[in-house]
Design an enzyme around this catalytic site. Structure first.
Site, PDB file in Angstrom:
ATOM      1  N   CYS A   1     -17.643   3.205 -75.201  1.00  0.00           N
ATOM      2  CA  CYS A   1     -18.426   2.750 -76.421  1.00  0.00           C
ATOM      3  C   CYS A   1     -19.118   1.348 -76.074  1.00  0.00           C
ATOM      4  O   CYS A   1     -19.962   1.032 -77.040  1.00  0.00           O
ATOM      5  CB  CYS A   1     -17.295   2.408 -77.529  1.00  0.00           C
ATOM      6  SG  CYS A   1     -15.969   1.258 -77.128  1.00  0.00           S
TER       7      CYS A   1
ATOM      8  N   GLU B   1     -26.196   7.071 -81.145  1.00  0.00           N
ATOM      9  CA  GLU B   1     -25.349   7.066 -79.981  1.00  0.00           C
ATOM     10  C   GLU B   1     -25.450   8.426 -79.222  1.00  0.00           C
ATOM     11  O   GLU B   1     -25.192   9.430 -79.628  1.00  0.00           O
ATOM     12  CB  GLU B   1     -23.893   6.886 -80.378  1.00  0.00           C
ATOM     13  CG  GLU B   1     -23.074   6.613 -79.150  1.00  0.00           C
ATOM     14  CD  GLU B   1     -21.605   6.182 -79.527  1.00  0.00           C
ATOM     15  OE1 GLU B   1     -21.085   4.948 -78.996  1.00  0.00           O
ATOM     16  OE2 GLU B   1     -21.096   6.763 -80.415  1.00  0.00           O
TER      17      GLU B   1
END
Ligand code: 6OD
Length: 469
Positions: A276, A368
Site C-alpha cells: 500500500c 490505485e
C-alpha cells in the site's frame, strides 16, 4: 488440507477451496472455508478465553509475546516457505522483511506495553487516574500482500493489550497463518486466545458482523474498508483501517540523483508494487526530468518481474497498462507480460512499467493500481510539486528526494499524507504512528497508538477531603 484453528485445536469444517502458486498458477493447497457455524465457534472460543487473558498482568502477557517471537524464530524456514508458496515473493525479501518483522512486531509490543505508564491528574481536592481495559474480542482481517508482517503487526498489540482475537487471513495467502497456528500450540499459548479461520470475504463479513466481536482491525482496499465500516456502524464497533493509496514521490533538482532513482526503483517495484506504500505517481523537477526518466526506464527493465497475487489481479494491472495507452501515455519501460520460456509463463507475472504523458485527471493517475508501475510527470516549482502530490483522494505515504534540509521539512509538513519519507522509503520505527489520511484509512497503529486502539480507558476520580483547618 489446511484447517481452522479454534480454541487451541485444528478444526476441519467447511468445504474446500484451492490456493494457487502465483509464480506457476498451479494449485498448491486446499483449505477449509469457514461457514457461519465455524465463525460462531471461533468467536465463542475467543470470548471464553477473554476473561482470563484480560486478567493476566501485562508483564505476563508480554512474556507470551516474547515466547511467540521465539516460536517464530524456531519455525523461520517453514514460515518463509509458506509465504513464498502463497505469494511468489523473492526469497531474499521474505527472509529479510516479512518473517523478521513478525518477530520484531511481537518483541516491540512486548516492550512498549510492559513499560507504558498510566495517566494520573491531580487538582486541588481531586485525584483522577486512568486504567486501560482490553476491548474484548478483536477481528483481525489480513490482506494478501504482506500476510505475515501485517497479521503480526495487528496481533501483537491486540494480544498484549489483553484482547483475544479471531484472525481471517486472505483466501489467497493462508499458509503462514496456518504455521503460526502451530506455533501457538507449540508455545502452549492458552487455548482460544488466538483463533484463525480461513475463507473468502464472505467469511470476513460474517466475522466482523458477529455480535461477539468487539472491534475490527483491517488492512486492505478502500472498497472493502468502507463496506466493513457500514456493516459494523449499527453496533458502533471501534475500527482501525489502513486502506488504499496513490502515493506520490517528489524528486527535486537538488537531490542526489543516483539515490533518487534507486529509491524510486524500490518504492515502485518492491513486492511487485503490491504494497500500500508503493509509489504510483512520480513528480520530477523539469530540469532533471529527462535524465530521471531515462535512468528509471533503464533500471525498470533490469528489475526481476514478480507475480501478481492472482490471475484476476494480473488482469486488473494489465487493464491499467492498456488504459494508459488508450489515454495517450508514452510507455518508457515494460507495459506487457514477460516471456520466460519456462514454467513461469503460466504464472501471473507482469512487466515492471514506467509511463509518462498523462494528465493528472486521467483515471490512470487517480486510481490505485497496486502493481509494478508508475507515471512520471514534470513540475516547475516547489509549490506546484506539493499541489500535484496532494491532488489525490488518497493520502497514505509520500516520498521526497532533496538534499536541502529546509525544503525537506517545509515540503514534508505540507504533504497530505500520514507518512512522509525523506531520501528513503519504507524505513520503519515500530513506535511511530502509522496510517493514512483521506481515503487511505482511519486511525493510527504503531507504538502506543496501537495500544490505545486495542484498549479503552476508564477514568477514576476521587474527591480528596480536606482536613478542617
Ligand atoms: O510496516 C507496517 O507496519 C505496515 N503496516 C505496512 C503496511 C503495508 C501495506 O501494504
Amino acid at each position: 488440507m489446511l484447517t481452522h484453528f479454534i480454541g487451541g485445536q485444528p478444526v476441519a469444517a467447511g468445504k474446500a477451496f484451492p490456493v494457487h502458486d502465483p509464480a506457476t498458477g498451479a494449485v498448491i493447497r486446499q483449505v477449509h472455508e469457514a461457514d457461519p457455524e465455524v465463525v460462531d465457534r471461533a468467536v465463542r472460543a475467543a470470548r471464553e478465553a477473554a476473561r482470563d487473558w484480560a486478567a493476566m498482568p501485562v508483564g505476563e502477557r508480554a512474556g507470551w509475546m516474547r515466547r511467540l517471537a521465539e516460536g517464530i524464530e524456531a519455525r523461520f524456514d517453514d514460515l518463509v516457505a509458506a509465504e513464498i508458496a502463497d505469494t511468489g515473493k523473492p526469497l531474499d525479501q521474505t527472509r529479510t522483511l516479512d518473517i523478521p518483522r513478525g518477530i520484531a512486531n511481537f518483541r516491540a509490543f512486548a516492550e512498549i506495553a510492559a513499560q507504558r505508564p498510566e495517566d494520573a491528574f491531580h487538582l486541588s481536592g481531586i485525584l483522577s487516574y486512568t486504567i486501560r481495559k482490553p476491548l474484548g474480542v478483536v477481528a483481525v482481517v489480513v490482506p494478501w500482500n504482506l500476510p505475515f508482517l501485517l497479521m503480526t503487526w495487528k496481533l501483537a498489540p491486540a494480544l498484549v493489550s489483553g484482547n483475544t482475537v479471531v484472525v481471517k487471513p486472505s483466501e489467497q495467502t493462508p499458509g503462514s497463518a496456518a504455521v503460526f497456528a502451530e506455533i501457538c500450540q507449540e508455545t502452549g499459548l492458552p487455548p482460544g486466545v488466538v483463533n484463525i479461520i480461513f475463507g473468502y470475504g464472505s467469511a470476513g463479513q460474517l466475522l466482523v458482523e458477529h455480535p461477539g466481536v468487539d472491534a475490527v482491525t483491517f488492512t486492505g482496499s478502500t472498497g472493502t474498508g468502507t463496506a466493513i465500516m457500514k456493516s459494523v456502524a449499527d453496533r458502533v464497533k471501534p475500527i482501525s483501517f489502513e486502506l488504499g493509496g496513490k502515493n506520490a514521490g517528489l524528486v527535486f533538482e537538488d537531490c542526489d540523483l543516483d539515490k533518487a532513482v534507486e529509491g524510486t526503483v524500490r518504492s515502485v517495484f518492491t513486492n511487485g508494487g503490491q504494497v500500500c506504500l508503493c509509489t504510483e505517481r512520480m513528480y520530477v523537477h523539469r530540469s532533471i526530468f529527462e535524465d530521471f526518466c531515462v535512468r528509471l526506464a533503464v533500471r525498470a527493465q533490469e528489475v526481476e518481474p514478480q507475480p501478481m497475487i492472482s490471475a484476476e489481479h494480473r488482469e486488473k494491472v494489465l487493464s491499467y497498462y492498456a488504459l494508459a495507452r488508450s489515454e495517450g501515455a508514452k510507455v518508457l519501460a515494460g507495459g506487457s507480460v514477460p516471456v520466460f520460456g519456462d514454467h513461469r509463463d503460466s504464472g501471473y507475472f507482469v512487466e515492471p512499467t514506467v509511463v509518462t504523458g498523462l494528465s493528472e485527471w486521467s483515471r490512470f493517475n487517480r486510481e490505485e493500481i497496486f502493481g509494478p508501475v508508475c507515471h512520471v510527470a514534470p513540475f516547475d516549482s516547489e509549490a506546484e510539486a506539493v499541489d500535484l502530490a496532494n491532488g489525490s483522494e488518497y493520502g497514505l505515504a509520500a516520498t521526497l528526494w532533496t538534499t536541502n534540509l529546509d525544503r525537506a521539512h517545509r515540503v514534508a509538513q505540507r504533504l497530505e499524507a500520514g507518512l512522509v519519507w525523506v531520501n528513503t522509503w519504507y524505513l520503519r520505527d515500530l513506535r511511530t504512528p502509522f496510517g493514512g489520511v483521506k481515503l487511505s484509512g482511519i486511525g493510527r497503529e504503531g507504538g502506543t497508538r496501537s495500544l490505545d486502539f486495542y484498549s479503552e480507558p476508564t477514568t477514576i476520580t476521587i474527591k480528596l477531603e480536606q482536613p478542617d483547618a
